[in-house]
Design an enzyme around this catalytic site. Structure first.
Site, PDB file in Angstrom:
ATOM      1  N   GLY A 155     -26.344 -55.498 -26.920  1.00 22.82           N
ATOM      2  CA  GLY A 155     -27.245 -55.615 -25.768  1.00 22.82           C
ATOM      3  C   GLY A 155     -26.859 -54.559 -24.747  1.00 22.82           C
ATOM      4  O   GLY A 155     -26.204 -53.557 -25.070  1.00 22.82           O
ATOM      5  N   ARG A 156     -27.231 -54.823 -23.499  1.00 23.12           N
ATOM      6  CA  ARG A 156     -26.994 -53.821 -22.448  1.00 23.12           C
ATOM      7  C   ARG A 156     -25.508 -53.531 -22.260  1.00 23.12           C
ATOM      8  O   ARG A 156     -25.106 -52.376 -22.096  1.00 23.12           O
ATOM      9  CB  ARG A 156     -27.596 -54.316 -21.126  1.00 23.12           C
ATOM     10  CG  ARG A 156     -29.108 -54.292 -21.138  1.00 23.12           C
ATOM     11  CD  ARG A 156     -29.688 -55.182 -20.069  1.00 23.12           C
ATOM     12  NE  ARG A 156     -29.510 -56.592 -20.423  1.00 23.12           N
ATOM     13  CZ  ARG A 156     -30.364 -57.559 -20.109  1.00 23.12           C
ATOM     14  NH1 ARG A 156     -31.442 -57.285 -19.419  1.00 23.12           N
ATOM     15  NH2 ARG A 156     -30.147 -58.812 -20.471  1.00 23.12           N
ATOM     16  N   ILE A 157     -24.668 -54.577 -22.294  1.00 19.79           N
ATOM     17  CA  ILE A 157     -23.231 -54.356 -22.070  1.00 19.79           C
ATOM     18  C   ILE A 157     -22.619 -53.622 -23.271  1.00 19.79           C
ATOM     19  O   ILE A 157     -21.839 -52.687 -23.108  1.00 19.79           O
ATOM     20  CB  ILE A 157     -22.514 -55.698 -21.798  1.00 19.79           C
ATOM     21  CG1 ILE A 157     -23.063 -56.324 -20.508  1.00 19.79           C
ATOM     22  CG2 ILE A 157     -20.995 -55.498 -21.694  1.00 19.79           C
ATOM     23  CD1 ILE A 157     -22.648 -57.772 -20.271  1.00 19.79           C
ATOM     24  N   ARG A 178     -28.165 -58.483 -34.145  1.00 21.35           N
ATOM     25  CA  ARG A 178     -29.250 -59.179 -34.846  1.00 21.35           C
ATOM     26  C   ARG A 178     -30.387 -58.208 -35.154  1.00 21.35           C
ATOM     27  O   ARG A 178     -30.951 -58.209 -36.228  1.00 21.35           O
ATOM     28  CB  ARG A 178     -29.802 -60.312 -33.962  1.00 21.35           C
ATOM     29  CG  ARG A 178     -29.104 -61.635 -34.189  1.00 21.35           C
ATOM     30  CD  ARG A 178     -29.603 -62.645 -33.207  1.00 21.35           C
ATOM     31  NE  ARG A 178     -29.572 -62.084 -31.851  1.00 21.35           N
ATOM     32  CZ  ARG A 178     -29.853 -62.754 -30.749  1.00 21.35           C
ATOM     33  NH1 ARG A 178     -30.203 -64.005 -30.828  1.00 21.35           N
ATOM     34  NH2 ARG A 178     -29.795 -62.188 -29.556  1.00 21.35           N
ATOM     35  N   ILE A 237     -15.002 -60.102 -24.725  1.00 19.81           N
ATOM     36  CA  ILE A 237     -15.478 -60.288 -23.342  1.00 19.81           C
ATOM     37  C   ILE A 237     -16.785 -61.082 -23.361  1.00 19.81           C
ATOM     38  O   ILE A 237     -17.520 -61.096 -22.377  1.00 19.81           O
ATOM     39  CB  ILE A 237     -15.689 -58.944 -22.601  1.00 19.81           C
ATOM     40  CG1 ILE A 237     -16.655 -58.024 -23.368  1.00 19.81           C
ATOM     41  CG2 ILE A 237     -14.373 -58.255 -22.312  1.00 19.81           C
ATOM     42  CD1 ILE A 237     -17.203 -56.887 -22.524  1.00 19.81           C
ATOM     43  N   ALA A 238     -17.082 -61.726 -24.515  1.00 19.65           N
ATOM     44  CA  ALA A 238     -18.377 -62.406 -24.652  1.00 19.65           C
ATOM     45  C   ALA A 238     -18.288 -63.833 -24.095  1.00 19.65           C
ATOM     46  O   ALA A 238     -18.602 -64.080 -22.929  1.00 19.65           O
ATOM     47  CB  ALA A 238     -18.799 -62.391 -26.103  1.00 19.65           C
ATOM     48  N   ARG A 239     -17.850 -64.756 -24.902  1.00 18.30           N
ATOM     49  CA  ARG A 239     -17.693 -66.156 -24.505  1.00 18.30           C
ATOM     50  C   ARG A 239     -16.599 -66.761 -25.362  1.00 18.30           C
ATOM     51  O   ARG A 239     -16.424 -66.377 -26.528  1.00 18.30           O
ATOM     52  CB  ARG A 239     -18.980 -66.956 -24.769  1.00 18.30           C
ATOM     53  CG  ARG A 239     -20.006 -66.918 -23.681  1.00 18.30           C
ATOM     54  CD  ARG A 239     -19.561 -67.698 -22.430  1.00 18.30           C
ATOM     55  NE  ARG A 239     -20.557 -67.651 -21.379  1.00 18.30           N
ATOM     56  CZ  ARG A 239     -20.659 -66.702 -20.444  1.00 18.30           C
ATOM     57  NH1 ARG A 239     -19.797 -65.686 -20.426  1.00 18.30           N
ATOM     58  NH2 ARG A 239     -21.605 -66.759 -19.520  1.00 18.30           N
ATOM     59  N   GLU A 268     -11.905 -72.814 -21.908  1.00 14.36           N
ATOM     60  CA  GLU A 268     -11.297 -72.292 -20.685  1.00 14.36           C
ATOM     61  C   GLU A 268     -11.605 -73.205 -19.495  1.00 14.36           C
ATOM     62  O   GLU A 268     -12.646 -73.861 -19.489  1.00 14.36           O
ATOM     63  CB  GLU A 268     -11.774 -70.848 -20.410  1.00 14.36           C
ATOM     64  CG  GLU A 268     -13.254 -70.708 -20.162  1.00 14.36           C
ATOM     65  CD  GLU A 268     -13.706 -69.244 -20.075  1.00 14.36           C
ATOM     66  OE1 GLU A 268     -13.414 -68.456 -20.986  1.00 14.36           O
ATOM     67  OE2 GLU A 268     -14.373 -68.943 -19.079  1.00 14.36           O
ATOM     68  N   HIS A 286     -11.321 -64.529 -17.393  1.00 17.74           N
ATOM     69  CA  HIS A 286     -12.787 -64.405 -17.300  1.00 17.74           C
ATOM     70  C   HIS A 286     -13.212 -63.624 -16.040  1.00 17.74           C
ATOM     71  O   HIS A 286     -13.917 -64.159 -15.180  1.00 17.74           O
ATOM     72  CB  HIS A 286     -13.444 -65.796 -17.314  1.00 17.74           C
ATOM     73  CG  HIS A 286     -14.880 -65.761 -17.750  1.00 17.74           C
ATOM     74  ND1 HIS A 286     -15.472 -66.786 -18.455  1.00 17.74           N
ATOM     75  CD2 HIS A 286     -15.855 -64.831 -17.577  1.00 17.74           C
ATOM     76  CE1 HIS A 286     -16.747 -66.485 -18.683  1.00 17.74           C
ATOM     77  NE2 HIS A 286     -16.995 -65.297 -18.153  1.00 17.74           N
ATOM     78  N   ILE A 287     -12.768 -62.362 -15.980  1.00 21.12           N
ATOM     79  CA  ILE A 287     -13.029 -61.553 -14.779  1.00 21.12           C
ATOM     80  C   ILE A 287     -13.817 -60.273 -15.080  1.00 21.12           C
ATOM     81  O   ILE A 287     -13.833 -59.355 -14.259  1.00 21.12           O
ATOM     82  CB  ILE A 287     -11.704 -61.176 -14.065  1.00 21.12           C
ATOM     83  CG1 ILE A 287     -10.734 -60.444 -15.023  1.00 21.12           C
ATOM     84  CG2 ILE A 287     -11.054 -62.404 -13.453  1.00 21.12           C
ATOM     85  CD1 ILE A 287      -9.560 -59.768 -14.330  1.00 21.12           C
TER      86      ILE A 287
HETATM   87  C1  8YV Z   1     -19.463 -64.787 -14.739  1.00 27.86           C
HETATM   88  C2  8YV Z   1     -20.192 -64.115 -17.099  1.00 27.86           C
HETATM   89  O1  8YV Z   1     -18.377 -64.409 -13.984  1.00 27.86           O
HETATM   90  O2  8YV Z   1     -22.269 -63.293 -16.362  1.00 27.86           O
HETATM   91  C3  8YV Z   1     -21.659 -63.906 -17.233  1.00 27.86           C
HETATM   92  O3  8YV Z   1     -22.227 -64.349 -18.244  1.00 27.86           O
HETATM   93  O4  8YV Z   1     -19.558 -64.523 -17.996  1.00 27.86           O
HETATM   94  C4  8YV Z   1     -19.491 -63.765 -15.840  1.00 27.86           C
HETATM   95  O5  8YV Z   1     -20.043 -62.600 -15.310  1.00 27.86           O
HETATM   96  C5  8YV Z   1     -19.300 -66.245 -15.050  1.00 27.86           C
HETATM   97  O6  8YV Z   1     -20.132 -66.719 -16.022  1.00 27.86           O
HETATM   98  C6  8YV Z   1     -19.494 -67.061 -13.774  1.00 27.86           C
HETATM   99  O7  8YV Z   1     -20.804 -67.467 -13.553  1.00 27.86           O
END
Ligand code: 8YV
Length: 324
Positions: A155-157, A178, A237-239, A268, A286-287
């Site tokens: 995606g964009r990121i 996908r 850096i996803a989830r 988390e 998660h920063i």
């Molecule tokens: C947020 C993120 O800091 O945008 C997202 O999906 O994971 C992070 O940028 C976090 O979800 C807080 O809302």
């Protein structure tokens, strides 16, 4: 009478001031931890909400909130929302895409470099006072420039990370997604589409940027880790939940991959205890989107989504269509 909204977590005072011009606002600047029951009870008293990625808006919650009309997530990810249920309840869902793309891509690259070049591991060594003299192999890591960058989720990121790697570090970029990008976007990112298996087999650095869903749960588990090179690194850096953290800790301990950089975790803010005891992992809380300017832009876009919905009938960056 102004619509009533609740802001689930602390937020910039400037943004609260903007919101107060349009709404009767309940804030949580004290950062009180709400149980699911108390969050639901609070939400039920309001017409709208500004949430973060940890505040659930699911079918159960919605059942108790017939008055609710719009929820704006201050995040691009929205796995805390059940969008289908929100649509069924006539609740406008929105998120904050685009404003965090470049900042998050910067961080993905920072985490890749810190992981490959063993930044935190070597800093801890220095702080412990263990640095006595130079050695040829002291914290010798993995090359970044000129290596192969594999991006899962384009995606964009993902595209932002690809551009940094290809144009800034002369990396060969391969990706799996996908759907395949247009030839123009592939050229812009200098990225080549490959299967997931090929990506895992040939990348020196694998970066995960796929959205979380039941289908993407444990996209990287023991079997996938086993396909990676023993010299490879993995960045998430996803989830949390995209990676099987227990399997990853095992792979790191047995060095079946070289290192990992993780900004997100299963369950988390809890972190799998085995990840805390292996040295070859860089851990951050998660920063990835956390620059002051970007967090301000995210908060303002979430606020604008609520303002737009309650004044114009539609959020600026909606996730669903509600009403006529
Ligand atoms: C947020 C993120 O800091 O945008 C997202 O999906 O994971 C992070 O940028 C976090 O979800 C807080 O809302």
């Amino acid at each position: 009478m102004k619509p009533k909204i609740i802001v689930a977590r602390p937020i910039f005072e400037e943004v609260l001031t903007r919101l107060r011009a349009h709404f009767d606002v309940t804030d949580n600047q004290a950062d009180q931890a709400w149980t699911l029951a108390s969050w639901t009870a609070q939400l039920a008293q309001h017409d709208g909400a500004l949430t973060t990625g940890i505040d659930p808006v699911n079918a159960e919650v919605l059942k108790a909130c017939p008055q609710l009309k719009a929820v704006a997530n201050m995040a691009v990810g929205f796995n805390n929302f059940d969008v289908l249920a929100m649509t069924a309840h006539g609740v406008q869902a929105s998120n904050t895409p685009d404003v965090l793309t470049e900042t998050t891509a910067d961080f993905g690259f920072a985490l890749l470099m810190a992981t490959a070049r063993r930044l935190t591991e070597s800093e801890h060594f220095l702080r412990r006072g263990e640095w006595k003299q130079w050695r040829y192999d002291m914290f010798a890591g993995t090359e970044v420039h000129g290596s192969t960058l594999g991006i899962l989720g384009m995606g964009r990121i993902g595209q932002g990370i690809a551009k940094r790697g290809a144009h800034g570090f002369g990396m060969k970029v391969i990706y799996h997604n996908r759907s395949r990008l247009s030839p123009e976007l592939e050229a812009e990112c200098k990225a080549q589409y490959v299967s997931k298996e090929e990506l895992l087999r040939s990348a020196d650095h694998v970066v995960l940027v796929v959205p979380y869903s039941a289908a993407s749960h444990h996209t990287i588990g023991a079997a996938e880790l086993a396909q990676m090179k023993p010299t490879a690194t993995l960045v998430n850096i996803a989830r949390g939940g995209i990676v099987d953290d227990a399997a990853l800790a095992q792979a790191l301990r047995h060095r079946t991959i070289a290192a990992a950089g993780l900004d997100v975790f299963e369950g988390e803010p809890q972190v799998h205890p085995d990840l805390l005891t292996v040295p070859n992992v860089v851990l951050t809380p998660h920063i990835a989107s956390a620059s002051v300017a970007t967090r301000m832009a995210m908060a303002n876009l979430a606020a604008d989504n609520l303002i737009s919905f309650f004044t114009q009938g539609r959020a600026l960056t909606p996730l669903n269509t509600v009403g006529a």
